[in-house]
Design a protein around this motif. Structure first.
Motif, mmCIF file in Angstrom:
data_model
loop_
_atom_site.group_PDB
_atom_site.id
_atom_site.type_symbol
_atom_site.label_atom_id
_atom_site.label_comp_id
_atom_site.label_asym_id
_atom_site.label_seq_id
_atom_site.Cartn_x
_atom_site.Cartn_y
_atom_site.Cartn_z
ATOM 1 N N ASP A 175 0.856 -1.188 0.000
ATOM 2 C CA ASP A 175 0.000 0.000 0.000
ATOM 3 C C ASP A 175 0.891 1.236 0.000
ATOM 4 O O ASP A 175 1.572 1.524 0.991
ATOM 5 N N LEU A 176 0.901 1.937 -1.114
ATOM 6 C CA LEU A 176 1.802 3.081 -1.243
ATOM 7 C C LEU A 176 1.404 4.216 -0.296
ATOM 8 O O LEU A 176 2.241 5.017 0.104
ATOM 9 N N GLU A 177 0.128 4.284 0.076
ATOM 10 C CA GLU A 177 -0.356 5.333 0.973
ATOM 11 C C GLU A 177 0.242 5.156 2.378
ATOM 12 O O GLU A 177 0.793 6.096 2.944
ATOM 13 N N THR A 178 0.143 3.943 2.918
ATOM 14 C CA THR A 178 0.601 3.705 4.289
ATOM 15 C C THR A 178 2.030 3.179 4.341
ATOM 16 O O THR A 178 2.655 3.193 5.397
ATOM 17 N N GLY A 179 2.519 2.689 3.227
ATOM 18 C CA GLY A 179 3.862 2.098 3.223
ATOM 19 C C GLY A 179 3.895 0.707 3.833
ATOM 20 O O GLY A 179 4.953 0.201 4.190
ATOM 21 N N LEU A 180 2.717 0.092 3.962
ATOM 22 C CA LEU A 180 2.645 -1.244 4.575
ATOM 23 C C LEU A 180 2.282 -2.303 3.548
ATOM 24 O O LEU A 180 1.755 -1.995 2.478
ATOM 25 N N ARG A 181 2.528 -3.570 3.924
ATOM 26 C CA ARG A 181 2.158 -4.695 3.082
ATOM 27 C C ARG A 181 0.641 -4.697 2.901
ATOM 28 O O ARG A 181 -0.103 -4.345 3.821
ATOM 29 N N ASP A 182 0.188 -5.116 1.712
ATOM 30 C CA ASP A 182 -1.251 -5.106 1.439
ATOM 31 C C ASP A 182 -1.641 -6.430 0.792
ATOM 32 O O ASP A 182 -0.776 -7.232 0.424
ATOM 33 N N ARG A 183 -2.951 -6.636 0.660
ATOM 34 C CA ARG A 183 -3.450 -7.861 0.049
ATOM 35 C C ARG A 183 -2.973 -7.951 -1.405
ATOM 36 O O ARG A 183 -3.149 -7.000 -2.174
ATOM 37 N N ARG A 184 -2.401 -9.095 -1.756
ATOM 38 C CA ARG A 184 -1.863 -9.273 -3.104
ATOM 39 C C ARG A 184 -2.977 -9.209 -4.160
ATOM 40 O O ARG A 184 -3.990 -9.876 -4.028
ATOM 41 N N GLY A 185 -2.754 -8.398 -5.178
ATOM 42 C CA GLY A 185 -3.686 -8.337 -6.295
ATOM 43 C C GLY A 185 -5.046 -7.765 -5.934
ATOM 44 O O GLY A 185 -6.052 -8.082 -6.567
ATOM 45 N N ARG A 186 -5.098 -6.878 -4.940
ATOM 46 C CA ARG A 186 -6.400 -6.358 -4.479
ATOM 47 C C ARG A 186 -7.191 -5.712 -5.621
ATOM 48 O O ARG A 186 -8.412 -5.826 -5.666
ATOM 49 N N GLY A 187 -6.492 -5.026 -6.531
ATOM 50 C CA GLY A 187 -7.183 -4.325 -7.627
ATOM 51 C C GLY A 187 -7.916 -5.307 -8.526
ATOM 52 O O GLY A 187 -9.085 -5.102 -8.878
ATOM 53 N N ALA A 188 -7.240 -6.399 -8.891
ATOM 54 C CA ALA A 188 -7.847 -7.398 -9.780
ATOM 55 C C ALA A 188 -9.018 -8.084 -9.068
ATOM 56 O O ALA A 188 -10.084 -8.313 -9.660
ATOM 57 N N LEU A 189 -8.826 -8.393 -7.777
ATOM 58 C CA LEU A 189 -9.893 -9.072 -7.031
ATOM 59 C C LEU A 189 -11.112 -8.155 -6.889
ATOM 60 O O LEU A 189 -12.261 -8.596 -7.047
ATOM 61 N N ALA A 190 -10.853 -6.876 -6.639
ATOM 62 C CA ALA A 190 -11.963 -5.931 -6.497
ATOM 63 C C ALA A 190 -12.708 -5.784 -7.824
ATOM 64 O O ALA A 190 -13.950 -5.716 -7.858
ATOM 65 N N ALA A 191 -11.959 -5.758 -8.929
ATOM 66 C CA ALA A 191 -12.599 -5.614 -10.249
ATOM 67 C C ALA A 191 -13.465 -6.836 -10.546
ATOM 68 O O ALA A 191 -14.573 -6.714 -11.093
ATOM 69 N N LEU A 192 -12.986 -8.020 -10.157
ATOM 70 C CA LEU A 192 -13.752 -9.248 -10.390
ATOM 71 C C LEU A 192 -15.018 -9.251 -9.519
ATOM 72 O O LEU A 192 -16.113 -9.586 -9.990
ATOM 73 N N ALA A 193 -14.866 -8.834 -8.268
ATOM 74 C CA ALA A 193 -16.020 -8.780 -7.362
ATOM 75 C C ALA A 193 -17.056 -7.765 -7.878
ATOM 76 O O ALA A 193 -18.261 -8.018 -7.816
ATOM 77 N N ARG A 194 -16.579 -6.654 -8.409
ATOM 78 C CA ARG A 194 -17.490 -5.641 -8.974
ATOM 79 C C ARG A 194 -18.230 -6.191 -10.191
ATOM 80 O O ARG A 194 -19.395 -5.901 -10.404
#
Ligand SMILES: *Cc1c(COP(=O)(O)O)cnc(C)c1O
Length: 430
Positions: free
Chosen positions: A108-127
């Motif tokens: 997560d570039l905002e917080t500088g912390l590790r984030d869920r892998r591939g969150r963008g793709a997963l969110a797009a699929l869920a949408r």
């Protein structure tokens, strides 16, 4: 006579020749050196003049470091497995290029912390499929099924209709995969018919789930019966449906192809599918449905071995969120427009070769819908052009029928018609 070996240049001298500079930017030093060594060998044998060594090296070098070549798919098969299934949209290709360097795939570039892998793709699929409580992406459709077997069946029984124990292609058999992944198969019904009672009678304490597999690549006709998902959903165990082709919602052109949304609404607990068939994305396996089941699959140790890489996560997200992918554009193409394009190409090559525009019938291909014929159009050329076109750059692949080479336009991006035209002109002149 002078000993030819005395005039053979040294390897490092040839490698320093400025005419090889561009090749050394594009290819590894080892690859160029191997070509130089081979040319010098010919020179020593007296087959090559020392002065011709550099030219021979340049001619023998491949166009790039990777052997895979760009192909214009003029086969009339929209999803051609041997040509890499779905071609990516421009947007997806650009996303792959961006992700190819270091990228925030699990950061997560905002917080500088590790984030869920591939969150963008997963969110797009869920949408894209709001009926799914949760989603998971793995390597391919086969991996999704294998993970269903290991995480959800785990040595217990999967009840499946005999007529759905299918072979997909290249000797890939779904029943073998399920058994290899640790499930016990409980077959019900006969090759052509199965009823709800057959399933109901097979269900015991040992049953983990019922699996329904879409017969993507064949059609059974005549005295047949299968049980729709709505009926299977009445059974006391989860119903997993392998829809294969990856349609997320109904496609009007392919009314008999199942889609994720309708299948989940009909009561499936989970749907599995490929992303590089009718969805038009990169190779990946999609899992959509009940969150407790998706969670169990995500947490299973084998899931890590099926993890999808950043390039495909980027391509998948861009396919889901970006413009209409080429596969879907091809499906929706207007046969009159295709004929118009074929006529224009024929006109532009008429001075070098005999070319005739034709109406044709195209198919979906590896993506499914084996009984659907799509109206299309093609350029018919002399069959002798098949080889030079196939071995050119880009390669153009059509099919030979009745002694003529047929270049079907349904799967050809209209933006590449000019390239296709110059490929034909070049091939006709050799
Ligand atoms: C294509 C297909 C598969 C295999 O998917 P891959 O992505 O090729 O591994 C499995 N089941 C069905 C019904 C298919 O059509």
């Amino acid at each position: 006579m002078q000993d030819p070996r005395r005039s053979v240049p040294r390897t490092d001298v040839v490698l320093d020749d400025p005419r090889l500079d561009l090749a050394l930017e594009r290819l590894s030093r080892a690859a160029v050196k191997a070509a130089v060594v081979a040319a010098l060998e010919r020179c020593r044998a007296g087959d090559l003049e020392p002065a011709a060594v550099v030219a021979a090296v340049l001619e023998s070098l491949p166009p790039g470091p990777a052997g895979l070549r760009a192909v214009i798919n003029a086969t009339g098969v929209i999803v051609h497995t041997n040509l890499g299934r779905a071609p990516l949209s421009k947007a997806a290709q650009e996303a792959v290029l961006t992700a190819a360097g270091s990228t925030d795939v699990e950061f997560d570039l905002e917080t500088g912390l590790r984030d869920r892998r591939g969150r963008g793709a997963l969110a797009a699929l869920a949408r894209a499929v709001p009926d799914a409580e949760d989603v998971l992406v793995v390597n391919n459709g086969a991996a999704a099924l294998s993970l269903v077997a290991s995480a959800l069946a785990d040595r217990r029984e999967i009840v499946v209709a005999r007529g759905e124990l299918v072979e997909i292609g290249d000797a890939f058999r779904i029943p073998d995969l399920l058994v290899a992944s640790g499930a016990v198969l409980r077959e019900v019904g006969t090759t052509n018919r199965v009823h709800l009672d057959d399933y109901a009678e097979a269900i015991t304490d040992a049953t983990a789930l019922v699996l329904k597999v879409h017969p993507s690549n064949f059609v059974v006709q005549g005295f047949t019966a299968s049980v729709p998902v709505e009926e299977l959903a009445k059974l006391p165990v989860p119903v997993v449906v392998d829809i294969g082709s990856g349609l997320l919602s109904p496609q009007p052109k392919l009314p008999r192809e199942p889609d994720a949304k309708s299948t989940l609404r009909a009561g499936a607990a989970l749907v599995t599918a490929s992303a590089d068939k009718l969805l038009g994305g990169p190779q990946a396996g999609l899992v959509l449905g009940r969150s407790d089941l998706v969670q169990r699959m995500r947490r299973h140790p084998v899931a890590r071995a099926m993890r999808v890489d950043k390039l495909r996560l980027a391509a998948l997200e861009a396919t889901l969120s970006g413009p209409t992918p080429p596969v879907v554009q091809a499906l929706q193409s207007d046969p009159e427009v295709l004929l118009f394009r074929a006529t224009a190409i024929c006109r532009e090559v008429a001075d070098v070769v005999t070319a005739e525009p034709l109406r044709t019938s195209a198919v979906v291909g590896g993506g499914g819908a084996p009984d659907v014929a799509l109206q299309s159009a093609a350029v018919a050329l002399p069959a002798a052009l098949a080889h030079p076109l196939r071995t050119g750059l880009p390669a153009v692949v059509g099919h030979v029928s009745d002694g003529r080479l047929i270049l079907d336009l349904i799967a050809v991006d209209p933006a590449r018609d000019a390239t296709l035209t110059s490929c034909v002109r070049r091939a006709a002149r050799v």
